[in-house]
Scaffold this motif. Sequence first.
Motif, PDB file in Angstrom:
ATOM      1  N   TRP B  44      33.156  36.229 -28.043  1.00  0.00           N
ATOM      2  CA  TRP B  44      32.119  35.202 -28.093  1.00  0.00           C
ATOM      3  C   TRP B  44      32.700  33.799 -27.960  1.00  0.00           C
ATOM      4  O   TRP B  44      32.124  32.947 -27.278  1.00  0.00           O
ATOM      5  N   ALA B  45      33.834  33.618 -28.616  1.00  0.00           N
ATOM      6  CA  ALA B  45      34.436  32.270 -28.531  1.00  0.00           C
ATOM      7  C   ALA B  45      34.744  31.904 -27.088  1.00  0.00           C
ATOM      8  O   ALA B  45      34.375  30.821 -26.592  1.00  0.00           O
ATOM      9  N   TRP B  46      35.427  32.807 -26.380  1.00  0.00           N
ATOM     10  CA  TRP B  46      35.755  32.524 -24.971  1.00  0.00           C
ATOM     11  C   TRP B  46      34.490  32.439 -24.125  1.00  0.00           C
ATOM     12  O   TRP B  46      34.387  31.628 -23.218  1.00  0.00           O
ATOM     13  N   MET B  53      31.919  25.148 -20.117  1.00  0.00           N
ATOM     14  CA  MET B  53      32.580  24.576 -18.951  1.00  0.00           C
ATOM     15  C   MET B  53      31.778  24.826 -17.676  1.00  0.00           C
ATOM     16  O   MET B  53      31.947  24.121 -16.678  1.00  0.00           O
ATOM     17  N   TYR B  54      30.924  25.819 -17.724  1.00  0.00           N
ATOM     18  CA  TYR B  54      30.167  26.118 -16.516  1.00  0.00           C
ATOM     19  C   TYR B  54      29.082  25.065 -16.251  1.00  0.00           C
ATOM     20  O   TYR B  54      28.684  24.858 -15.113  1.00  0.00           O
ATOM     21  N   VAL B 177      35.864  30.008 -15.328  1.00  0.00           N
ATOM     22  CA  VAL B 177      36.257  31.348 -14.879  1.00  0.00           C
ATOM     23  C   VAL B 177      37.344  31.907 -15.784  1.00  0.00           C
ATOM     24  O   VAL B 177      37.304  33.074 -16.217  1.00  0.00           O
ATOM     25  N   ALA B 178      38.318  31.042 -16.088  1.00  0.00           N
ATOM     26  CA  ALA B 178      39.425  31.490 -16.938  1.00  0.00           C
ATOM     27  C   ALA B 178      38.898  31.939 -18.299  1.00  0.00           C
ATOM     28  O   ALA B 178      39.283  33.003 -18.828  1.00  0.00           O
ATOM     29  N   SER B 183      37.441  36.074 -22.094  1.00  0.00           N
ATOM     30  CA  SER B 183      36.377  36.673 -22.880  1.00  0.00           C
ATOM     31  C   SER B 183      36.277  38.165 -22.587  1.00  0.00           C
ATOM     32  O   SER B 183      36.200  39.001 -23.497  1.00  0.00           O
ATOM     33  N   ALA B 184      36.318  38.451 -21.267  1.00  0.00           N
ATOM     34  CA  ALA B 184      36.224  39.858 -20.875  1.00  0.00           C
ATOM     35  C   ALA B 184      37.421  40.642 -21.391  1.00  0.00           C
ATOM     36  O   ALA B 184      37.300  41.799 -21.822  1.00  0.00           O
ATOM     37  N   GLN B 185      38.591  40.022 -21.388  1.00  0.00           N
ATOM     38  CA  GLN B 185      39.793  40.706 -21.845  1.00  0.00           C
ATOM     39  C   GLN B 185      39.783  40.901 -23.360  1.00  0.00           C
ATOM     40  O   GLN B 185      40.361  41.860 -23.890  1.00  0.00           O
TER      41      GLN B 185
END
Lengths: 695, 201
Positions: B44-46, B53-54, B177-178, B183-185
């Motif tokens: 959630w944080a990421w 940022m988006y 994106v990063a 987040s996905a990782q």
Amino acid sequence: MSEDLKPADMDVTPPSRSPWRNLSLVWVVPVLALLISLMVAWKAYSDRGVLIEISFDNAAGVTAGETTLRYREVTIGTVEKVGFSDDLKTVEVAVRVQKEVAPFINETAQFWVVRPEVSAEGVSGLSTVLSGVYIDSSWENTGAPAVDSFVGLESRPLIDLNEKGTRITLRVSGGKVISGGVPIFYRGIRVGRTETPRLNKAGSAVLIDAMIEAPYDKYLTTATRFWDTSGFAVSLGAAGLKLDVGSFATLISGGVSFNTFFSGGAPVTPGQVYELYNDEDTARENAFSRVSSRTLTVATIFQEGVSGLSPGAALNFKGLKIGEVDTLSAFVSDDSETPQVNQLVTFKVDPDLMGLPEGATTEEALDFIGQAVKGGVRARLNKASLLTSSLIVELVEIENAAPAVFDREAEPYPMIPSVETDLPDLNATMEGVMERINGLKIEELIARATGMMASIEAIASSEKVRAAPGEIVGLIEDARALVAGEAMQALPGDLRGVIEELRGTIAKANTENLVEQLVATLKRAEEAADSLYTAADDVPAVVAELRQVAAKVAGLKAEELLDAATGLMNSANALIDTDGARELPPALASALVEVRDLLGDLREGEAVRNVNVALSSAKDAAVSVETAVAGLPGVVNRLEGIVTEAEALIATYGARSDFNAETLAMLREVRTTARSIAALVRTLERSPNSILFGK
Amino acid sequence: MTARRAGLVACTTCCKVHHPGEATCLRCGSPLHSRDPAGLQNVWAWWIAGLIMYIPANIYPMLRTASLGHETQNTIIGGVFELIAYNSYGVALIVFIASVIIPVGKFVAIAFLALSINRASILSARARLHLYEVVEFIGRWSMLDVFVVAILSALVQFEFVANVHPGIAAVSFALSVAFTMLSAQSFDPRLIWDTDEADPT
């Protein structure tokens, strides 16, 4: 799954129920991201700048989001919106201006759209060809409060608001009109430029505002003159063909120059109006200041006609224009018996042009004119030029001028005395000269002159002529010596002295009572006088004959010259030898002897009777004597005439030896005659009384 | 059957399976956890950071192109519309997919996965695992836009004639994106199966 692989007791830490205690460090990242984003957003908002609105008539090329606003070629804002005013009449351009700059944009700000421009002076705004237009701006940093609504200009203002200098206005009355943006030169250096021309309120003249940049504006005074240097000027005058070409730029787009031709101008204030003259010569001639505040008005009265004089005609002093005619009016003077129409002419005079020191007052200028008038300066009409009939007035110094004063108290203006000019005569003379020049038969004259030259050459080259001068000179000198002789010249005076003596004697006789024998004496005296008269009469006859002969000789042809000359000499000799001529002196002498005898008788006798009669007779006698004697100068003159004619004759015939000899002989005779007369005169001179008293 | 149920812990770094009780991996020394102790926190944080940022990545211009003194700024969406205006529908589609659909889809997918951990899901565990794999695989391709900007900025530097500079959005987008990739990782796919176990089928 094998048996030994027993599930171990799971050491699983259950997720903490307290989110705060187990808060992962990763949360810092979104918090930071949020903070940064907010900061960026806030900064963007706070840096957004101030929105100003500019309305343009034509906003061609202005695009929202792209067109920039620049100040001194630095971008200070971007157009945010391009729209219309409510009535669609103007284009409203909203520009976001950097907030650092915005506070300085005050009401003096000017905005214009920069587009590529190609002119004679160069190419400007070239970068906008590719990058698109931009809005340029200019304002004075006066510290005035910021404004956010403006009206844009159609094109670049010709004068930069931040330029230091003096704004002036040029006035063009006629002729060609200078376009805007034309450079202004001072001694060839570009010091300013004009703005767009405009008409004055009445529409009678074109006014052009112009900017003279500092520091050149210090050369401006009220005495400064501007002229047009556009294109090139060709003038043909007494000085020959003259071609004036300015710089290349002025050839195409025009130019204006100025200079100060005379001192004494006052400093200018912004907005000073100058006349723009067509060329430098006109400006120089027109140095008479229309704007001078210290113009003084004087007047003069001309008795003669002033046709040809018009307002604006020059008033010259020692050849320099110091003013011009203002008005002309006529009035009838009633101080003389015959009314006379006088012409009152008033002048506007510029003291600066009279060479007075800078700042001279009107009073000083009047003093100056007063002094000049005292020195003989008068107003006089004169021709403006040889070929035109227009007149000017000049102040000239007249020698021995009739005394006059500069009447400073005269109405309506101080009055300068005037003198008449010989203007009509000048006209007549001019016409006469022209007619005579027309009437001259130049070709004939030349032909004759050529012929004369040929003749002179022929005569001068002859040997005879070359020999003649020496002899002629000698002859003439002789003749002159004769005529100039003291005795000859003294003759009339001497005779008059005789008469005086005679009168004195008669008066004496009167007192001595010698009247008795007077009647007889007078009769004899009368006879003597008669003979004397006759004798004297003969002399002119001789001379006349001589003259006739001379005339005859003069008419003779070359072949007969010698004979005729000889004959002349003979005739002259014969004439001189005639009894009348020879006996002239003896006759005179005998007459005088008779008189002497008579007077001697008178003296000795006691004839005092009939004194009055005798006296009057004696007077008559004396008159007769006087008349006879009066003929003597005539004789002398005629002799002189003979000599002259002889000279002429000799000159005609050259050095013929025979002729010369004859002539000399004749002259000798003449001289003898003259000597006889001279001797008689001398006798009379020596002892005038002897004639009367016999002593 | 899971490792957890078998009483085993696998190292997430080198995949060595340990007996429970080991605090660190015997082979690589990484800390061993049967499940990430932070749980979904990191995801959630990421995810939030990426989402934050988006926003600027879409508001601010991605690319500042100056050509012959004529400067244009384009946001992502603006660029897409411009490409459409130039009739470059294919390119517009690629840009739109790479810069809008994929990132947005990732946000949605990760949020869905994270939310579906503790409750019943409409998707099966297997489908969710596939979803996760797709998200993780496709995540890096979102950088396409950033790469284009980076390459253009590096290559097109012709002074007055043409000039390309990355805008703030480029950085924002790259960060976004990063963050989503992180987040996905951070998402532990094992959690998918935990729910599956807890809810026996």
